[in-house]
Design a protein around this motif. Structure first.
Motif, mmCIF file in Angstrom:
data_model
loop_
_atom_site.group_PDB
_atom_site.id
_atom_site.type_symbol
_atom_site.label_atom_id
_atom_site.label_comp_id
_atom_site.label_asym_id
_atom_site.label_seq_id
_atom_site.Cartn_x
_atom_site.Cartn_y
_atom_site.Cartn_z
ATOM 1 N N GLN A 26 0.838 -1.199 0.000
ATOM 2 C CA GLN A 26 0.000 0.000 0.000
ATOM 3 C C GLN A 26 0.874 1.250 0.000
ATOM 4 O O GLN A 26 1.281 1.743 1.043
ATOM 5 C CB GLN A 26 -0.933 0.004 1.213
ATOM 6 C CG GLN A 26 -1.944 -1.136 1.209
ATOM 7 C CD GLN A 26 -2.911 -1.050 2.375
ATOM 8 O OE1 GLN A 26 -2.757 -0.231 3.264
ATOM 9 N NE2 GLN A 26 -3.921 -1.899 2.362
ATOM 10 N N GLY A 27 1.171 1.730 -1.179
ATOM 11 C CA GLY A 27 1.898 2.984 -1.307
ATOM 12 C C GLY A 27 3.386 2.868 -1.030
ATOM 13 O O GLY A 27 3.924 1.791 -0.756
ATOM 14 N N LEU A 28 4.029 4.027 -1.095
ATOM 15 C CA LEU A 28 5.483 4.090 -0.935
ATOM 16 C C LEU A 28 5.932 4.046 0.514
ATOM 17 O O LEU A 28 7.061 3.656 0.803
ATOM 18 C CB LEU A 28 6.015 5.390 -1.562
ATOM 19 C CG LEU A 28 6.041 5.467 -3.084
ATOM 20 C CD1 LEU A 28 6.495 6.856 -3.513
ATOM 21 C CD2 LEU A 28 6.962 4.409 -3.659
ATOM 22 N N GLY A 29 5.076 4.486 1.416
ATOM 23 C CA GLY A 29 5.548 4.656 2.787
ATOM 24 C C GLY A 29 6.547 5.800 2.819
ATOM 25 O O GLY A 29 6.311 6.868 2.267
ATOM 26 N N ASP A 30 7.702 5.578 3.433
ATOM 27 C CA ASP A 30 8.718 6.632 3.498
ATOM 28 C C ASP A 30 9.892 6.343 2.565
ATOM 29 O O ASP A 30 10.989 6.845 2.766
ATOM 30 C CB ASP A 30 9.226 6.791 4.940
ATOM 31 C CG ASP A 30 9.799 5.494 5.496
ATOM 32 O OD1 ASP A 30 9.732 4.462 4.789
ATOM 33 O OD2 ASP A 30 10.306 5.503 6.630
ATOM 34 N N SER A 31 9.662 5.523 1.533
ATOM 35 C CA SER A 31 10.741 5.166 0.612
ATOM 36 C C SER A 31 10.518 5.785 -0.764
ATOM 37 O O SER A 31 9.473 6.377 -1.037
ATOM 38 C CB SER A 31 10.849 3.641 0.484
ATOM 39 O OG SER A 31 9.642 3.100 -0.031
ATOM 40 N N PRO A 54 10.351 5.406 -5.091
ATOM 41 C CA PRO A 54 9.818 4.402 -6.019
ATOM 42 C C PRO A 54 10.807 3.281 -6.333
ATOM 43 O O PRO A 54 10.411 2.116 -6.430
ATOM 44 C CB PRO A 54 9.496 5.233 -7.267
ATOM 45 C CG PRO A 54 9.157 6.582 -6.726
ATOM 46 C CD PRO A 54 10.104 6.780 -5.578
ATOM 47 N N SER A 55 12.084 3.605 -6.486
ATOM 48 C CA SER A 55 13.068 2.572 -6.819
ATOM 49 C C SER A 55 13.218 1.547 -5.702
ATOM 50 O O SER A 55 13.475 0.365 -5.956
ATOM 51 C CB SER A 55 14.424 3.209 -7.127
ATOM 52 O OG SER A 55 14.856 4.023 -6.052
ATOM 53 N N VAL A 56 13.055 1.986 -4.459
ATOM 54 C CA VAL A 56 13.135 1.053 -3.325
ATOM 55 C C VAL A 56 11.940 0.105 -3.350
ATOM 56 O O VAL A 56 12.071 -1.103 -3.121
ATOM 57 C CB VAL A 56 13.189 1.825 -1.993
ATOM 58 C CG1 VAL A 56 13.158 0.869 -0.808
ATOM 59 C CG2 VAL A 56 14.442 2.692 -1.933
ATOM 60 N N LEU A 57 10.768 0.657 -3.640
ATOM 61 C CA LEU A 57 9.575 -0.188 -3.742
ATOM 62 C C LEU A 57 9.719 -1.193 -4.880
ATOM 63 O O LEU A 57 9.325 -2.362 -4.744
ATOM 64 C CB LEU A 57 8.336 0.683 -3.968
ATOM 65 C CG LEU A 57 7.027 -0.090 -4.179
ATOM 66 C CD1 LEU A 57 6.677 -0.904 -2.946
ATOM 67 C CD2 LEU A 57 5.889 0.862 -4.534
#
Length: 230
Positions: A95-100, A102-105
């Protein structure tokens, strides 16, 4: 073939990422030119923690005569790698990026994808977890390589990030402190220093011989009007 007499120390087996662990281990085998099946097998066994080894007792106590390493690797991957259904559930649960970024996701999603090839559904799932402004920017993208898409998403994400409200608030400097001194608070003009209460400086000092008078002054010599009335 004789056992290779090469000493290496493998990291302890990663229960949460068995495939990645084997990639690391096999890179070391390649660097050290360790090709013997039995040598590889015993190196892996030595890297297993007690909790892992206890789940492989059957194989460890009675390994096959041939293909020891391949058999052990297959069993470890089967035991500790997520099933296809489990990986799919975890992908859909993101659910979403959180605190990261896009490349980390993307790396997280690729790890869950495992050995499967990313398809258009995978790319769409990635985009749906982007902020709206990034989704709009990439709505018509033709990029099909996952990491390249993540890099492009990073670019838009970082370019459109809103500064923190604290950074936008104007900086107001506090006025410098005012220091008061006893000398300043007790300052008295020269012509009032030493004056007797009720009399001006001149009458306080010179009495009836004063040539000047400064109001207020209560000097009133007998037979004369108030000196201050001169």
């Amino acid at each position: 073939m004789a056992t290779n007499a090469v000493a290496i120390k493998l990291p302890e087996f990663w229960e949460s990422s068995a495939a990645a662990w084997f990639s690391t281990v096999e890179a070391q085998f390649e660097i050290r030119k360790i090709t013997d099946d039995k040598t590889r097998y015993y190196y892996v066994v030595a890297a297993l923690g007690s909790s892992v080894a206890s789940r492989l007792v059957g194989l460890l106590t009675d390994p096959p005569e041939e293909d020891k390493y391949a058999t052990l690797k297959a069993l470890l991957l089967k035991t500790f790698e997520l099933s296809t259904a489990e990986r799919a559930r975890r992908l859909f649960a993101i659910q979403g990026l959180g605190d990261s970024k896009p490349s980390v996701l993307m790396e997280k999603m690729l790890n869950l994808l495992g050995r499967e090839k990313p398809c258009f559904l995978f790319m769409e799932l990635f985009l749906r977890n982007m902020p709206t402004r990034v989704q709009v920017a990439l709505a018509n993208t033709t990029i099909t390589e996952p990491r390249a898409l993540a890099e492009e998403a990073d670019r838009f994400f970082l370019a459109t990030q809103r500064p923190s409200p604290d950074l936008l608030a104007p900086t107001i400097s506090a006025p410098p402190p005012v220091y008061r001194t006893a000398a300043r608070d007790n300052y008295m003009p020269p012509d009032q220093r030493g004056a007797t209460a009720g009399l001006c400086f001149y009458h306080s000092r010179f009495g009836t011989k004063a040539k000047q008078c400064r109001s207020p002054c209560n000097f009133n010599p007998a037979g004369n009007g108030k000196a201050g009335a001169r």
